[in-house]
Design a protein around this motif. Sequence first.
Motif: not given
Length: 84
Positions: A2-5, A10-11, A34-35, A40-41
Amino acid sequence: MDRYLNRKIDRLLTDWKSTPNWKPLLIKGARQIGKTETIRHFALANYDNFHEINFVLRDEFKQIVEEGGSVQSILRRISLIEPQ
């Protein structure tokens, strides 16, 4: 794999975590942007443990949200349902 965008939020989450005396955080937004993936990330990257509660899919938690109340009372009612 899986790749995270990476997203702007995030900041904001990193800044929120590093703020002294941070307060609970509510993430709102349109569907399918993508919330959940972002949270989760963030949680997996920053904490040893995290517990996800879906207030939409689990009926026993829907009532807590509908009743509202103080943060303390909401947390107390959550812990009665899932004492961890």
